[in-house]
Design a protein around this motif. Structure first.
Motif, PDB file in Angstrom:
ATOM      1  N   UNK A  26      -9.189 -27.136  55.295  1.00 46.98           N
ATOM      2  CA  UNK A  26      -7.908 -27.784  54.947  1.00 46.98           C
ATOM      3  C   UNK A  26      -8.115 -29.287  54.776  1.00 46.98           C
ATOM      4  N   UNK A  27      -7.650 -29.816  53.666  1.00 52.17           N
ATOM      5  CA  UNK A  27      -7.789 -31.258  53.402  1.00 52.17           C
ATOM      6  C   UNK A  27      -6.504 -31.822  52.824  1.00 52.17           C
ATOM      7  N   UNK A  28      -6.144 -32.999  53.281  1.00 51.79           N
ATOM      8  CA  UNK A  28      -4.994 -33.705  52.694  1.00 51.79           C
ATOM      9  C   UNK A  28      -5.560 -34.662  51.642  1.00 51.79           C
ATOM     10  N   UNK A  29      -5.414 -34.313  50.378  1.00 55.11           N
ATOM     11  CA  UNK A  29      -5.979 -35.151  49.310  1.00 55.11           C
ATOM     12  C   UNK A  29      -5.036 -36.307  48.970  1.00 55.11           C
ATOM     13  N   UNK A  30      -3.722 -36.041  49.034  1.00 54.79           N
ATOM     14  CA  UNK A  30      -2.719 -37.066  48.736  1.00 54.79           C
ATOM     15  C   UNK A  30      -1.448 -36.636  49.454  1.00 54.79           C
ATOM     16  N   UNK A  31      -0.462 -37.517  49.463  1.00 55.62           N
ATOM     17  CA  UNK A  31       0.835 -37.138  50.064  1.00 55.62           C
ATOM     18  C   UNK A  31       1.916 -37.861  49.269  1.00 55.62           C
ATOM     19  N   UNK A  32       2.369 -37.218  48.173  1.00 53.42           N
ATOM     20  CA  UNK A  32       3.336 -37.916  47.327  1.00 53.42           C
ATOM     21  C   UNK A  32       4.348 -36.968  46.709  1.00 53.42           C
ATOM     22  N   UNK A  92       5.578 -39.135  41.040  1.00 52.44           N
ATOM     23  CA  UNK A  92       4.731 -40.327  41.058  1.00 52.44           C
ATOM     24  C   UNK A  92       3.251 -39.987  40.844  1.00 52.44           C
ATOM     25  N   UNK A  93       2.965 -38.772  40.395  1.00 52.46           N
ATOM     26  CA  UNK A  93       1.567 -38.380  40.163  1.00 52.46           C
ATOM     27  C   UNK A  93       0.916 -39.319  39.151  1.00 52.46           C
ATOM     28  N   UNK A  94      -0.346 -39.616  39.381  1.00 54.75           N
ATOM     29  CA  UNK A  94      -1.046 -40.534  38.467  1.00 54.75           C
ATOM     30  C   UNK A  94      -2.522 -40.179  38.374  1.00 54.75           C
ATOM     31  N   UNK A  95      -3.223 -40.896  37.525  1.00 54.88           N
ATOM     32  CA  UNK A  95      -4.634 -40.592  37.261  1.00 54.88           C
ATOM     33  C   UNK A  95      -5.492 -40.730  38.512  1.00 54.88           C
ATOM     34  N   UNK A  96      -5.136 -41.679  39.398  1.00 52.40           N
ATOM     35  CA  UNK A  96      -5.948 -41.884  40.607  1.00 52.40           C
ATOM     36  C   UNK A  96      -5.981 -40.616  41.458  1.00 52.40           C
ATOM     37  N   UNK A  97      -4.818 -39.993  41.631  1.00 55.35           N
ATOM     38  CA  UNK A  97      -4.776 -38.757  42.435  1.00 55.35           C
ATOM     39  C   UNK A  97      -5.457 -37.622  41.675  1.00 55.35           C
ATOM     40  N   UNK A  98      -5.262 -37.545  40.367  1.00 55.07           N
ATOM     41  CA  UNK A  98      -5.924 -36.486  39.588  1.00 55.07           C
ATOM     42  C   UNK A  98      -7.444 -36.558  39.717  1.00 55.07           C
ATOM     43  N   UNK A  99      -7.975 -37.776  39.696  1.00 50.82           N
ATOM     44  CA  UNK A  99      -9.431 -37.923  39.814  1.00 50.82           C
ATOM     45  C   UNK A  99      -9.886 -37.414  41.179  1.00 50.82           C
ATOM     46  N   UNK A 152      -3.864 -30.431  50.162  1.00 47.82           N
ATOM     47  CA  UNK A 152      -2.456 -30.856  50.159  1.00 47.82           C
ATOM     48  C   UNK A 152      -2.260 -32.083  49.296  1.00 47.82           C
ATOM     49  N   UNK A 153      -1.175 -32.082  48.511  1.00 49.31           N
ATOM     50  CA  UNK A 153      -0.857 -33.291  47.730  1.00 49.31           C
ATOM     51  C   UNK A 153       0.588 -33.749  47.937  1.00 49.31           C
ATOM     52  N   UNK A 154       1.383 -33.023  48.716  1.00 49.25           N
ATOM     53  CA  UNK A 154       2.761 -33.448  48.960  1.00 49.25           C
ATOM     54  C   UNK A 154       3.789 -32.525  48.326  1.00 49.25           C
ATOM     55  N   UNK A 155       4.885 -33.095  47.821  1.00 52.59           N
ATOM     56  CA  UNK A 155       5.934 -32.304  47.176  1.00 52.59           C
ATOM     57  C   UNK A 155       7.013 -31.860  48.145  1.00 52.59           C
TER      58      UNK A 155
END
Ligand code: SIN
Length: 315
Positions: A57-63, A67-74, A10-13
Motif C-alpha cells: 500500500x502506498x500513498x502516491x498523492x492526496x488530492x 486538481x490533477x496535474x502532470x506532476x502527479x501523473x509522472x 492512493x491518490x485521494x478523491x
C-alpha cells in the motif's frame, strides 16, 4: 485467486473524502475530498487483515482530482511501472477521484499499455457517509486486479468494469456515474466474481517512460465550436505559445467556419490541431472534405492527452 501481491496506490478523491454530515454526499454542508489515507481506507475493509501480507500500500498523492496535474501523473506512472515490473505483483488498484479519473486511466493505458491489470476505483460518496460506496468499489477493484487473465487499465465503479479508452463520467451525483457509451462495459463484478462481456484493453506502450520525470509537457488546450464561435481565443492561444489544440466539434466533426479559419491559420504556424466531437456517443466518421485531422473515438479530454503524448514523442 492468485497469492501474488496486489498493490494499492492512493491518490485521494471522494473515496478518501469526509463530509461534515453523514447524509451529505455533495458538500451541501461542507465536504472535502482526499482526507483519509489509503492505508486507513483499506484497513476498514472486511477480512483485510487476513490477506494483509499479500498487499502493498502506498500513498502516491492526496488530492481532489479536479486538481490533477502532470506532476502527479509522472509520479503515479513511475510507481505503476515499477510495481508492474515485479514478478510477484499480480495487479494494481489505484484509488482516485471521479472527476478526472477517465483522464488518468487513459493516460496510463496510452503510456504503459500494461499486460497486468491496473484498476482505478473511486466513490461518489465520502468515506464517512452513512452508506458509503467506496468500500464495495474497492472490493470489486481488488477482485478485478486479482483476476488471472485480466490486463490493461480499467475503471471499476458501481459493479461495472470499463476500459480506459471508452470510460467517461456521465453523471454528477448517482453512484453509477460512469459509462462507456456505445462500447458498453467490459464486464461486471458480481459477488466478487467477474462476468466478462468483451476483451480487456490492449495496446502498445509508448517509449516515454525513461526521462518522463524531466520531460517538458507540451501546452495543449481545448477550444469548442458552438453557435457564434470565432477565432479570438485561438489567436490569443497562438500568441501565448500553445503547441496543440483540440477542437470540440459539432456533430460528426464540423467546426464553425470562423473558428476553422483560425485553426487552419495556427496550423500554418506549427500548432497541431485535432478534432473531437461534442456528441456524448458514437465516433467521428471521416469525410472527403475534412480540413482538420480527427481523433476518432476519443472524447476531447482524451484527445488532448493523446496529442500531448504524440507531441512528446515527436520532441
Ligand atoms: C474528486 O474527483 O477528487 C472529487 C469528486 C469525486 O471523487 O467524486
Amino acid at each position: 485467486m492468485s497469492d501474488q501481491k496486489i498493490v494499492f496506490l492512493g491518490t485521494g478523491g471522494t473515496i478518501a473524502g469526509t463530509a461534515a454530515n453523514a447524509l451529505d454526499h455533495t458538500g451541501l454542508t461542507g465536504y472535502t475530498a482526499a482526507q483519509i489515507g489509503v492505508h486507513d481506507l483499506l484497513a476498514s475493509l472486511p477480512d483485510w487483515q487476513e490477506g494483509a501480507e499479500r498487499y502493498v500500500v502506498e500513498q502516491v498523492a492526496q488530492l481532489d482530482s479536479k486538481d490533477m496535474g502532470f506532476d502527479v501523473w509522472v509520479k503515479l506512472a513511475l510507481r505503476v511501472a515499477h510495481h508492474l515490473a515485479q514478478d510477484d505483483v499480480q495487479g494494481i488498484v489505484i484509488t482516485h477521484g471521479t472527476d478526472t479519473l477517465e483522464e488518468t486511466a487513459y493516460f496510463l493505458q496510452a503510456l504503459l499499455a500494461p499486460s497486468k491489470p491496473v484498476v482505478l476505483t473511486c466513490a461518489m460518496r465520502p468515506a464517512n457517509a452513512l452508506v458509503p460506496d467506496g468500500p464495495q468499489n474497492l472490493l470489486d477493484a481488488l477482485a478485478v486486479a486479482s483476476s488471472i487473465g485480466a490486463r490493461g487499465v480499467t475503471v471499476v465503479c458501481a459493479g461495472a468494469i470499463y476500459g480506459a479508452e471508452e470510460v467517461q463520467k456521465v453523471h454528477p451525483y448517482r453512484l453509477n456515474a460512469f459509462s462507456a457509451g456505445d462500447a458498453g462495459p467490459i464486464g461486471f463484478v458480481e459477488q466478487g466474481r467477474l462476468r466478462l462481456l468483451r476483451d480487456w484493453p490492449r495496446g502498445k506502450a509508448l517509449p516515454l517512460l525513461v526521462g518522463l520525470a524531466d520531460a517538458a509537457w507540451p501546452r495543449v488546450e481545448i477550444v469548442m465550436s458552438y453557435a457564434g464561435a470565432d477565432g479570438t481565443v485561438v489567436r490569443a492561444l497562438l500568441k501565448s505559445g500553445v503547441q496543440g489544440l483540440v477542437v470540440v466539434a459539432t456533430g460528426n466533426g464540423t467546426v464553425h467556419q470562423d473558428l476553422e479559419s483560425a485553426l487552419l491559420m495556427v496550423m500554418q504556424h506549427g500548432v497541431k490541431v485535432v478534432r473531437a466531437t461534442r456528441c456524448a456517443e458514437g465516433r467521428l466518421l471521416p469525410g472527403v472534405n475534412d480540413a482538420l485531422p480527427a481523433a476518432p473515438g476519443l472524447t476531447p479530454v482524451k484527445a488532448r492527452i493523446a496529442l500531448i503524448l504524440a507531441l512528446m514523442q515527436a520532441a
